[in-house]
Write a protein that holds these residues in place. Sequence first.
Motif, PDB file in Angstrom:
ATOM      1  N   PHE A  31       0.840  -1.198   0.000  1.00  0.00           N
ATOM      2  CA  PHE A  31       0.000   0.000   0.000  1.00  0.00           C
ATOM      3  C   PHE A  31       0.877   1.251   0.000  1.00  0.00           C
ATOM      4  O   PHE A  31       0.867   2.035   0.948  1.00  0.00           O
ATOM      5  N   PRO A  32       1.669   1.476  -1.066  1.00  0.00           N
ATOM      6  CA  PRO A  32       2.570   2.639  -1.098  1.00  0.00           C
ATOM      7  C   PRO A  32       1.856   3.898  -1.598  1.00  0.00           C
ATOM      8  O   PRO A  32       2.113   4.400  -2.668  1.00  0.00           O
ATOM      9  N   SER A  33       0.929   4.395  -0.803  1.00  0.00           N
ATOM     10  CA  SER A  33       0.091   5.524  -1.209  1.00  0.00           C
ATOM     11  C   SER A  33       0.866   6.835  -1.259  1.00  0.00           C
ATOM     12  O   SER A  33       1.771   7.070  -0.470  1.00  0.00           O
ATOM     13  N   ARG A  34       0.451   7.688  -2.156  1.00  0.00           N
ATOM     14  CA  ARG A  34       1.053   9.013  -2.286  1.00  0.00           C
ATOM     15  C   ARG A  34       0.375  10.050  -1.392  1.00  0.00           C
ATOM     16  O   ARG A  34       0.974  11.062  -1.069  1.00  0.00           O
ATOM     17  N   SER A  35      -0.894   9.832  -1.071  1.00  0.00           N
ATOM     18  CA  SER A  35      -1.622  10.921  -0.424  1.00  0.00           C
ATOM     19  C   SER A  35      -2.721  10.448   0.514  1.00  0.00           C
ATOM     20  O   SER A  35      -3.742  11.100   0.651  1.00  0.00           O
ATOM     21  N   GLU A  36      -2.536   9.340   1.129  1.00  0.00           N
ATOM     22  CA  GLU A  36      -3.552   8.790   2.017  1.00  0.00           C
ATOM     23  C   GLU A  36      -3.701   9.663   3.257  1.00  0.00           C
ATOM     24  O   GLU A  36      -2.721  10.008   3.903  1.00  0.00           O
ATOM     25  N   GLY A  37      -4.928   9.993   3.598  1.00  0.00           N
ATOM     26  CA  GLY A  37      -5.159  10.810   4.784  1.00  0.00           C
ATOM     27  C   GLY A  37      -4.826  10.064   6.070  1.00  0.00           C
ATOM     28  O   GLY A  37      -4.163  10.578   6.951  1.00  0.00           O
ATOM     29  N   PRO A  42      -4.247  -0.286   5.666  1.00  0.00           N
ATOM     30  CA  PRO A  42      -3.074  -0.891   6.311  1.00  0.00           C
ATOM     31  C   PRO A  42      -3.277  -1.172   7.804  1.00  0.00           C
ATOM     32  O   PRO A  42      -2.837  -2.216   8.290  1.00  0.00           O
ATOM     33  N   THR A  43      -3.956  -0.280   8.531  1.00  0.00           N
ATOM     34  CA  THR A  43      -4.149  -0.538   9.962  1.00  0.00           C
ATOM     35  C   THR A  43      -5.062  -1.733  10.178  1.00  0.00           C
ATOM     36  O   THR A  43      -4.789  -2.586  11.032  1.00  0.00           O
ATOM     37  N   GLU A  44      -6.146  -1.824   9.409  1.00  0.00           N
ATOM     38  CA  GLU A  44      -7.033  -2.983   9.534  1.00  0.00           C
ATOM     39  C   GLU A  44      -6.294  -4.262   9.161  1.00  0.00           C
ATOM     40  O   GLU A  44      -6.422  -5.275   9.843  1.00  0.00           O
ATOM     41  N   PHE A  45      -5.523  -4.203   8.091  1.00  0.00           N
ATOM     42  CA  PHE A  45      -4.806  -5.381   7.622  1.00  0.00           C
ATOM     43  C   PHE A  45      -3.790  -5.840   8.668  1.00  0.00           C
ATOM     44  O   PHE A  45      -3.706  -7.028   8.989  1.00  0.00           O
ATOM     45  N   ALA A  52       2.311  -5.523   6.383  1.00  0.00           N
ATOM     46  CA  ALA A  52       1.907  -4.529   5.386  1.00  0.00           C
ATOM     47  C   ALA A  52       3.075  -3.611   5.066  1.00  0.00           C
ATOM     48  O   ALA A  52       3.818  -3.197   5.955  1.00  0.00           O
ATOM     49  N   ILE A  53       3.226  -3.314   3.784  1.00  0.00           N
ATOM     50  CA  ILE A  53       4.200  -2.337   3.298  1.00  0.00           C
ATOM     51  C   ILE A  53       3.394  -1.089   2.957  1.00  0.00           C
ATOM     52  O   ILE A  53       2.423  -1.166   2.199  1.00  0.00           O
ATOM     53  N   PHE A  54       3.770   0.037   3.529  1.00  0.00           N
ATOM     54  CA  PHE A  54       3.032   1.270   3.299  1.00  0.00           C
ATOM     55  C   PHE A  54       3.972   2.459   3.421  1.00  0.00           C
ATOM     56  O   PHE A  54       5.074   2.346   3.951  1.00  0.00           O
ATOM     57  N   THR A  55       3.536   3.597   2.928  1.00  0.00           N
ATOM     58  CA  THR A  55       4.345   4.808   2.957  1.00  0.00           C
ATOM     59  C   THR A  55       4.302   5.424   4.351  1.00  0.00           C
ATOM     60  O   THR A  55       3.232   5.548   4.939  1.00  0.00           O
ATOM     61  N   ASN A  56       5.445   5.848   4.868  1.00  0.00           N
ATOM     62  CA  ASN A  56       5.494   6.402   6.222  1.00  0.00           C
ATOM     63  C   ASN A  56       5.252   7.915   6.223  1.00  0.00           C
ATOM     64  O   ASN A  56       5.783   8.635   7.051  1.00  0.00           O
ATOM     65  N   ALA A  57       4.434   8.386   5.299  1.00  0.00           N
ATOM     66  CA  ALA A  57       4.120   9.811   5.212  1.00  0.00           C
ATOM     67  C   ALA A  57       2.616  10.002   5.411  1.00  0.00           C
ATOM     68  O   ALA A  57       1.873   9.031   5.518  1.00  0.00           O
ATOM     69  N   THR A  58       2.189  11.224   5.422  1.00  0.00           N
ATOM     70  CA  THR A  58       0.802  11.628   5.662  1.00  0.00           C
ATOM     71  C   THR A  58       0.317  10.996   6.965  1.00  0.00           C
ATOM     72  O   THR A  58       1.087  10.824   7.908  1.00  0.00           O
ATOM     73  N   GLY A  59      -0.941  10.625   7.042  1.00  0.00           N
ATOM     74  CA  GLY A  59      -1.483  10.048   8.266  1.00  0.00           C
ATOM     75  C   GLY A  59      -0.873   8.716   8.633  1.00  0.00           C
ATOM     76  O   GLY A  59      -0.894   8.310   9.794  1.00  0.00           O
ATOM     77  N   MET A  60      -0.310   8.036   7.652  1.00  0.00           N
ATOM     78  CA  MET A  60       0.273   6.719   7.922  1.00  0.00           C
ATOM     79  C   MET A  60       1.545   6.807   8.761  1.00  0.00           C
ATOM     80  O   MET A  60       1.967   5.813   9.338  1.00  0.00           O
ATOM     81  N   VAL A 101      10.602   0.068  -1.561  1.00  0.00           N
ATOM     82  CA  VAL A 101       9.479  -0.844  -1.798  1.00  0.00           C
ATOM     83  C   VAL A 101      10.019  -2.192  -2.262  1.00  0.00           C
ATOM     84  O   VAL A 101       9.619  -3.249  -1.756  1.00  0.00           O
ATOM     85  N   VAL A 102      10.954  -2.171  -3.200  1.00  0.00           N
ATOM     86  CA  VAL A 102      11.559  -3.409  -3.703  1.00  0.00           C
ATOM     87  C   VAL A 102      12.282  -4.138  -2.570  1.00  0.00           C
ATOM     88  O   VAL A 102      12.147  -5.361  -2.423  1.00  0.00           O
ATOM     89  N   ASP A 103      13.025  -3.400  -1.740  1.00  0.00           N
ATOM     90  CA  ASP A 103      13.726  -4.022  -0.608  1.00  0.00           C
ATOM     91  C   ASP A 103      12.747  -4.694   0.351  1.00  0.00           C
ATOM     92  O   ASP A 103      13.009  -5.799   0.844  1.00  0.00           O
ATOM     93  N   ARG A 104      11.634  -4.030   0.624  1.00  0.00           N
ATOM     94  CA  ARG A 104      10.633  -4.611   1.537  1.00  0.00           C
ATOM     95  C   ARG A 104       9.998  -5.865   0.933  1.00  0.00           C
ATOM     96  O   ARG A 104       9.759  -6.844   1.640  1.00  0.00           O
TER      97      ARG A 104
END
Length: 149
Positions: A31-37, A42-45, A52-60, A101-104
């Motif tokens: 879930f490498p989102s660009r603009s997730e609020g 990801p939290t539910e998952f 879960a792989i996700f972006t560590n920016a925005t609300g995440m 992302v590739v490393d993860r």
Amino acid sequence: RIEDPRVNLETGPITTAALADFYGRFDALLFPSRSEGWGMIPTEFMATGAPAIFTNATGMAEYAHYGLPVSAKQSPALVGVGRGVDAPAWGSWFEPDFAEVVDRLRELDRDYDRVQAQAAVEASLITAEFSWDRTAARIIERLEYRLGK
């Protein structure tokens, strides 16, 4: 209609139990989102005990101490540019670091048992830290602070 057997299309309401069952069909989430609020998916998952792989920016960024976060670089959100619409940049995107992302993904592939075991441990922490009751209490606390109570 989607003909690819690897794609499941779910429509309509889904119960919490059905959602947990749905998430349980997968080994991991990308879930490498660009603009997730916030990033409810990801939290539910992760609450199901899966990585879960996700972006560590925005609300995440709020829960990037769990899971397999990847860094992201802030850049102008060029909404519509290149699609026949010359709209000015408004706001920002957070471009996920593709190499991370590739490393993860490689980490998942090479050491899935360890990553999954860590995800299982983190699941109970996530459900405690991000419960609806705790979220409501934090909102009330902030509102009361602003109202001077």
